[in-house]
Structures are given as C-alpha cells and as structure tokens.
Design a protein around this motif. Structure first.
Motif, PDB file in Angstrom:
ATOM      1  N   UNK A  52      14.074  -1.237 -51.435  1.00 30.89           N
ATOM      2  CA  UNK A  52      14.297   0.041 -52.114  1.00 30.89           C
ATOM      3  C   UNK A  52      13.101   0.969 -51.905  1.00 30.89           C
ATOM      4  N   UNK A  53      11.906   0.393 -52.004  1.00 34.65           N
ATOM      5  CA  UNK A  53      10.691   1.195 -51.841  1.00 34.65           C
ATOM      6  C   UNK A  53      10.619   1.783 -50.434  1.00 34.65           C
ATOM      7  N   UNK A  54      10.912   0.928 -49.456  1.00 34.74           N
ATOM      8  CA  UNK A  54      10.829   1.381 -48.072  1.00 34.74           C
ATOM      9  C   UNK A  54      11.946   2.377 -47.769  1.00 34.74           C
ATOM     10  N   UNK A  55      13.145   2.105 -48.282  1.00 36.51           N
ATOM     11  CA  UNK A  55      14.267   3.021 -48.062  1.00 36.51           C
ATOM     12  C   UNK A  55      13.951   4.398 -48.626  1.00 36.51           C
ATOM     13  N   UNK A  56      13.374   4.396 -49.829  1.00 36.86           N
ATOM     14  CA  UNK A  56      13.048   5.671 -50.462  1.00 36.86           C
ATOM     15  C   UNK A  56      12.015   6.437 -49.641  1.00 36.86           C
ATOM     16  N   UNK A  57      11.028   5.719 -49.121  1.00 37.80           N
ATOM     17  CA  UNK A  57       9.975   6.409 -48.375  1.00 37.80           C
ATOM     18  C   UNK A  57      10.497   6.910 -47.029  1.00 37.80           C
ATOM     19  N   UNK A 255       5.742   9.748 -61.009  1.00 38.61           N
ATOM     20  CA  UNK A 255       6.962   9.091 -61.484  1.00 38.61           C
ATOM     21  C   UNK A 255       7.441   9.722 -62.782  1.00 38.61           C
ATOM     22  N   UNK A 256       6.485   9.998 -63.660  1.00 35.29           N
ATOM     23  CA  UNK A 256       6.841  10.507 -64.971  1.00 35.29           C
ATOM     24  C   UNK A 256       7.410  11.921 -64.888  1.00 35.29           C
ATOM     25  N   UNK A 257       6.989  12.661 -63.837  1.00 32.42           N
ATOM     26  CA  UNK A 257       7.552  14.000 -63.657  1.00 32.42           C
ATOM     27  C   UNK A 257       8.740  13.968 -62.690  1.00 32.42           C
ATOM     28  N   UNK A 258       9.301  12.778 -62.501  1.00 28.83           N
ATOM     29  CA  UNK A 258      10.510  12.578 -61.680  1.00 28.83           C
ATOM     30  C   UNK A 258      10.345  12.933 -60.219  1.00 28.83           C
ATOM     31  N   UNK A 259       9.107  12.941 -59.715  1.00 29.69           N
ATOM     32  CA  UNK A 259       8.897  13.121 -58.277  1.00 29.69           C
ATOM     33  C   UNK A 259       8.873  11.746 -57.621  1.00 29.69           C
ATOM     34  N   UNK A 260      10.049  11.101 -57.605  1.00 33.97           N
ATOM     35  CA  UNK A 260      10.115   9.715 -57.135  1.00 33.97           C
ATOM     36  C   UNK A 260       9.674   9.557 -55.687  1.00 33.97           C
ATOM     37  N   UNK A 261      10.051  10.528 -54.826  1.00 36.06           N
ATOM     38  CA  UNK A 261       9.695  10.389 -53.404  1.00 36.06           C
ATOM     39  C   UNK A 261       8.180  10.413 -53.226  1.00 36.06           C
TER      40      UNK A 261
ATOM     41  N   UNK B 132      17.165   3.249 -62.179  1.00 34.09           N
ATOM     42  CA  UNK B 132      17.225   4.373 -63.103  1.00 34.09           C
ATOM     43  C   UNK B 132      18.623   4.985 -63.058  1.00 34.09           C
ATOM     44  N   UNK B 133      19.065   5.537 -64.172  1.00 33.52           N
ATOM     45  CA  UNK B 133      20.476   5.894 -64.315  1.00 33.52           C
ATOM     46  C   UNK B 133      20.842   7.217 -63.637  1.00 33.52           C
ATOM     47  N   UNK B 134      19.853   7.969 -63.138  1.00 32.48           N
ATOM     48  CA  UNK B 134      20.191   9.242 -62.501  1.00 32.48           C
ATOM     49  C   UNK B 134      20.235   9.124 -60.984  1.00 32.48           C
ATOM     50  N   UNK B 135      19.132   8.662 -60.391  1.00 29.36           N
ATOM     51  CA  UNK B 135      19.071   8.630 -58.936  1.00 29.36           C
ATOM     52  C   UNK B 135      18.935   7.224 -58.377  1.00 29.36           C
ATOM     53  N   UNK B 139      22.539   3.042 -59.733  1.00 30.74           N
ATOM     54  CA  UNK B 139      22.958   3.870 -60.868  1.00 30.74           C
ATOM     55  C   UNK B 139      24.478   3.925 -61.046  1.00 30.74           C
ATOM     56  N   UNK B 140      25.263   4.122 -59.963  1.00 24.40           N
ATOM     57  CA  UNK B 140      26.725   4.185 -60.149  1.00 24.40           C
ATOM     58  C   UNK B 140      27.274   2.919 -60.809  1.00 24.40           C
ATOM     59  N   UNK B 141      26.808   1.784 -60.312  1.00 20.43           N
ATOM     60  CA  UNK B 141      27.254   0.500 -60.850  1.00 20.43           C
ATOM     61  C   UNK B 141      26.885   0.362 -62.327  1.00 20.43           C
ATOM     62  N   UNK B 142      25.613   0.674 -62.638  1.00 18.61           N
ATOM     63  CA  UNK B 142      25.139   0.521 -64.021  1.00 18.61           C
ATOM     64  C   UNK B 142      25.870   1.485 -64.957  1.00 18.61           C
ATOM     65  N   UNK B 143      26.097   2.707 -64.474  1.00 18.44           N
ATOM     66  CA  UNK B 143      26.789   3.688 -65.309  1.00 18.44           C
ATOM     67  C   UNK B 143      28.222   3.257 -65.604  1.00 18.44           C
ATOM     68  N   UNK B 144      28.886   2.695 -64.591  1.00 21.49           N
ATOM     69  CA  UNK B 144      30.269   2.274 -64.799  1.00 21.49           C
ATOM     70  C   UNK B 144      30.327   1.080 -65.751  1.00 21.49           C
ATOM     71  N   UNK B 145      29.258   0.298 -65.763  1.00 21.31           N
ATOM     72  CA  UNK B 145      29.243  -0.856 -66.669  1.00 21.31           C
ATOM     73  C   UNK B 145      28.645  -0.496 -68.030  1.00 21.31           C
TER      74      UNK B 145
END
Lengths: 293, 293
Positions: A52-57, A255-261, B132-135, B139-145
């Motif tokens: 997930x970390x690598x995919x996001x980056x 992270x806290x300001x939702x700048x996940x990338x 996380x439930x937004x991005x 998230x889709x799976x968790x929201x549906x459950x």
C-alpha cells in the motif's frame, strides 16, 4: 545463532531422518498448515501494508514525489533525524563498549544490577522516557538547575533529541558487544603481553579489532532505532518546522492534514534509510559468520 | 541478535582483570555515573512525581479519572489481543522455518525482521492508507460492511501487532535451531500425532524461551506509541491507550495525572526486567541440559 545441527548418521534422530526422509523433506508434520499461517500472517500484517505504501508513492509523478519528499522542510527534517540518530549511535557505541567491558571483565558489588538495568530502555514505554527526560533537564529540573546555567539545554532542544536517543539505543550496543567480549579467550591477551605489548596496545590491536564487528552491528541497530523514534521525541522537542522537527513528526503532520501522498513520499525516504541500515546489519552478520568458521 | 536473543551468561571467574586497580575503579565508577544519569535517576523521578500528592493522590489520578480508567481498560484489551495473535503465528512461523527447508525460507526469515526497520509512524501510516474510510484502499469494503478500523480499536490492535511481529518468532528460531529436531523425529517414528509432538515434545523444550518472547512482545506492545498514535485519531474514551494517555495528560499540564499513569507503565517495565532475569536462567539451564544429553 549457533545451530547445533544433528550430524546425520550419528544420532538416533539423524539415522531416522535418513531412513524416513529424502534429503530436504522432513517427516515432521505441520509444514502445510504452518506455512499457510505464516504466510497469511505476514501478508495481512506486513506485505499488504508495505505494498500500500509503495502503491501510494507510485501514484505520484516523479516531480510530485520529489516536491514532497525533497522540500526544504523535509530536507531539514532528514538532516535532523539522520544526524541526531548518528550522533546518538556513536555515543552509544562508546558507552556500550564501556558497559559491556565493565560488566564482562570486572567483578564488583552491584554488577548484576547494572547488567539488568541496561535493559530498561527496551522495556520502558518510550512515552515515559520522553516524559521524564523532558522535565529533568528544564531550568528547575533535577539536572537542569545545574546544567541550564552552564548553557546546556537538555530539554526542548536538538541536544534533547540526541540525549533521549542515547538512552534508547544504549542496550543495543551493550547486548551485541557483551557476548563477543565474554567469548574472548584470555590466552590471546597473555600472548600479546608476553610479546611485550602494553595494556593499551593489547586493547587497540587485539581486543578492539575482534569486537569491532559487534560495534558496527550495535551502531546500526541503535541508529535504525533512532531514525524511527517518535514517542519520546515529541515530549522533549519543541517540534518547530525547519528547526527541531524530525522526519516521523513531519510525516504525522502531513497525515493529520490529509496530505497522504506527501506523507507517503517522506515515509518512503525514511524507510529506505532504515532498510539500508538493516541490510547493512545482515551483510555484516553474514560476513561475521563466514569469518567465524 | 537485536538484544532479545537468549544470553547464556558466563559466570566462571577465569577472566583475570589485570588492569591496575585505580583504572578498574575509574571505569566502574564511570559506568555507575552514566547508569545513574541515564537510567536510575529518571526511574526514581517517575515515582517521586507520581506520589508527589501522596498515595491517595496517586490513587485518585489513576482510578477516579474516567478517561484514564478507560485507557487502562483499552490497553488491557488491545495488548493481549496483539500478543496472542503474534504468539500463535510466531510459534507457527518458527516451526515452519526451523523444521523444514523450502524455497523462500530465507526471504520469510528476513521479512520477520522488517518491522524493526520501519518507523512506528510509518507503520501507522500504512494502515491509514489501507483502511481509512475516505481514500483507503479497503474503504469501499469497510463502508459496505459498516466496519471501522482506523480511529477505532481494531486499528490499535493492528498497529500494535505490526511493531511486535518479530518478538516471539525471533526468540524461538535460534532456540529451536539449537535444539534440533531429534526428539520430534523420534516421536514421529513412535507414532505420535502432530498435537502430541507439539504439546509433549516441542513445547516442554521451548517453554521458557517462548515465555521470554511473549514477555518482551508484551512489554513492547504496552509501550507502543508512534504507530498507535497515528491510527488512534485520539478520541476521548475510545482510542486512548495508557501510553497515549500519558502524552494527553502531559499536554493538558496535568503532571501528577501523567506521572501516575507513567508510574504504572514503569512498574510493568520493571517487572518485565525481573521476569527476564529469571527466564534467562531457565533458558540457559534447559539449553545446557539438552546439550549434555
């Protein structure tokens, strides 16, 4: 890892193993279920999160990645993180060698207590360490009342970060050097002495080279620990961007300001640093095993 | 390795300390001084602060504060869950990796060490990216459950699990390698069932090492801060573990409250050290026994 493998054909088990099995397959049960449990556990807990970390980056373009991971603020954070971890690890190597030396070679009252208490940084929650260190070194603290007038700020400064990392890293060095030091045979030193070497020469030319690999390993472990540390540092640092902000703190801020990338890009750099350190440890261990034979 | 492997102590007094007496005294005093400054005084300071309002004040701060009470309760749920999963899976992994040879074995062995190289904050970030439930990727799976992981207790358990993956397996692997598999092979040849082999042959041999690993895993789980901090979202009476509570009280300038919680964590760390000393002796004894057979 001193593997005392059963020599085939000699012991009862060795004979049985040859009788019952081929070369690599063991007649023991549980391979299938064990492998399934191990792989599912590591997949859910470790591999998927890493992917997930690598995919996001990789969802960032190289330019975006660079802008996030190599901004001025991020660079200041890396410098502080890697610098503080390196200084603390160097100090730990010196202190750790001293502790291991004294605990292994001398007999004195309280030796076992000293030996046991060295492990405390492993067992103590880092938040507690941070809490205590933050108040011992302030102006009216137990140590601060003497140190602050001398201009030594042991809390809410960069020095404070190094100080708490020294505490956390100390057992890594002691525990890697200790076994090696206690396995050194006295006759080498006697030989050195009989050939006219002074104590100091014996130490620098005979003892130090043989514990050197353990010192490197201890350094790398303490350094890797220091790179990732967060819990104690948020207590003892002022956490000001560009000045006293460590990389994990910057990741948390993004992270806290939702700048996940952005958070991910910085995390990848930090991870690369610590994985390189880990690989270095493994390489050293492999090399040591080769020389040990 | 990594300071958590079994140390077999050399207590034989064959080491001749032939440095001059003044030099030995100097080094020993230096060690005591460093231990005092870095470890012992901070330890004492925790209890001095925690009991600054007397025993009743300490008691009040711990048990008459609803949020603190909840954090104790949450820690008592999260930590045992994480330790339990990592113990079961760690034993399975140690069994699979030491009793069988198969392609990818070294890779899995290295993977077990990986959490040591990952900053806890980065570990927390990985789980946020996934759940996380937004991005989040799931998230889709968790929201549906209608299931929440991040900012809820399951996230706390997962983050705690991640950082404590290596402890049990890393403790058992060298021990099981050293013990070999003669006894298990003999049991197979005598027709023992897989469960009988594990419970009657393997477990009695590894029990002290296993307990040792569990205790260290437990200590680390209780103290985990960074990873838990990231996934908790810090919701009052929902996602504060004891370690997080220490920080929260500290931020609220409630020093006595903060130190009261810290003192409990410190007591746990101290009992870990004591148990560790006892177990190290047990492990050393059982290894000696098995090697003399």
């Amino acid at each position: 890892m001193s593997a005392a493998k059963p020599s085939p054909g000699r012991s009862l088990g060795g004979t049985l193993r040859q009788l019952v099995s081929g070369k690599h397959r063991s007649p023991l049960p549980g391979f299938g279920p064990g492998l399934v449990v191990t792989i599912s556990w590591l997949t859910v807990m470790l591999f998927v999160p890493l992917i997930a970390l690598i995919a996001k980056s990789t969802s960032l373009t190289p330019a975006e990645f660079l802008a996030a991971a190599w901004s001025e603020r991020a660079r200041a954070a890396y410098t502080l993180t890697f610098g503080a971890a390196a200084i603390a690890a160097v100090v730990d190597v010196i202190l750790g060698l001293l502790f291991a030396w004294v605990i292994v070679r001398y007999r004195f009252p309280g030796r076992q207590m000293l030996d046991a208490i060295v492990d405390l940084p492993f067992a103590l929650p880092t938040a507690v360490a941070g809490l205590v260190y933050s108040s011992l070194y302030v102006k009216n603290g137990w140590f601060g009342q003497f140190l602050v007038p001398l201009g030594i700020e042991g809390a809410y400064s960069r020095f404070a970060i190094v100080l708490v990392l020294i505490f956390l890293g100390l057992p890594f060095v002691v525990r890697t050097v200790q076994p090696l030091l206690s396995s050194l045979e006295g006759d080498i030193e006697e030989a050195a002495a009989s050939l006219g070497a002074s104590r100091w020469q014996t130490f620098t030319r005979v003892i130090l080279p043989s514990v050197m690999p353990a010192l490197y390993t201890g350094f790398a472990l303490a350094f890797a620990r220091g790179l990732g540390e967060y819990g104690s540092i948020i207590f003892v640092s002022t956490n000001i961007p560009y000045k006293s902000e460590i990389a994990p703190m910057l990741i948390y801020d993004r992270l806290e300001s939702y700048h996940y990338e952005e958070a991910t890009a910085i995390a990848v750099v930090l991870l690369a640093g610590s994985i390189t350190t880990l690989m270095f440890i493994n390489w050293l261990e492999a090399r040591n095993r080769r020389y040990a034979r | 390795m990594h300071g958590n492997s079994v140390r077999t102590q050399k207590t034989a007094g064959k080491m001749v300390a032939n440095e001059p007496l003044w030099f030995r005294v100097l080094l020993i005093s230096l060690c005591y001084l460093i231990a005092l400054v870095l470890i012992i005084v901070p330890l004492i300071y925790v209890f001095v602060q925690a009991f600054s309002e007397g025993f009743s004040g300490w008691w009040n701060n711990l048990f008459n504060d609803a949020e603190t009470r909840h954090s104790v309760f949450l820690t008592l749920i999260v930590v045992p869950l994480a330790v339990l999963v990592n113990t079961v899976c760690g034993v399975a992994a140690a069994w699979t990796l030491t009793k069988f040879k198969f392609p990818g074995r070294t890779l899995l062995m290295t993977a077990l060490d990986l959490p040591f190289a990952v900053s806890p904050v980065v570990a927390g970030l990985m789980f946020v990216l996934l759940y996380n439930l937004r991005t989040g990727y799931f998230a889709p799976l968790l929201n549906s459950m209608g299931f929440k992981i991040i900012f809820a207790w399951p996230g706390l358990v997962m983050a705690t699990m991640f950082v404590t993956i290596p402890f049990v397996a890393r403790e058992l692997i060298p021990l099981m390698q050293a013990l070999g598999d003669d006894e298990e092979l003999a049991a197979v040849s005598l027709g023992a069932s897989p469960w009988q082999i594990f419970w009657r042959v393997t477990l009695p041999n590894i029990k002290w090492g296993l307990l040792f690993g569990v205790i260290q895993c437990n200590a680390r789980a209780i103290g985990e801060f960074g990873a838990v901090y990231v996934v908790s979202g810090r919701i009052e009476r929902e996602t504060y573990t004891m370690a997080l509570r220490v920080e929260k009280l500290f931020q609220d300038y409630n020093n006595p409250g903060s130190y009261a919680v810290a003192s409990v964590l410190t007591l746990m760390a101290l009992s870990t050290l004591v148990l560790k000393i006892i177990l190290e002796r047990m492990v050393a004894a059982s290894m000696e026994q098995s090697s003399s057979e």
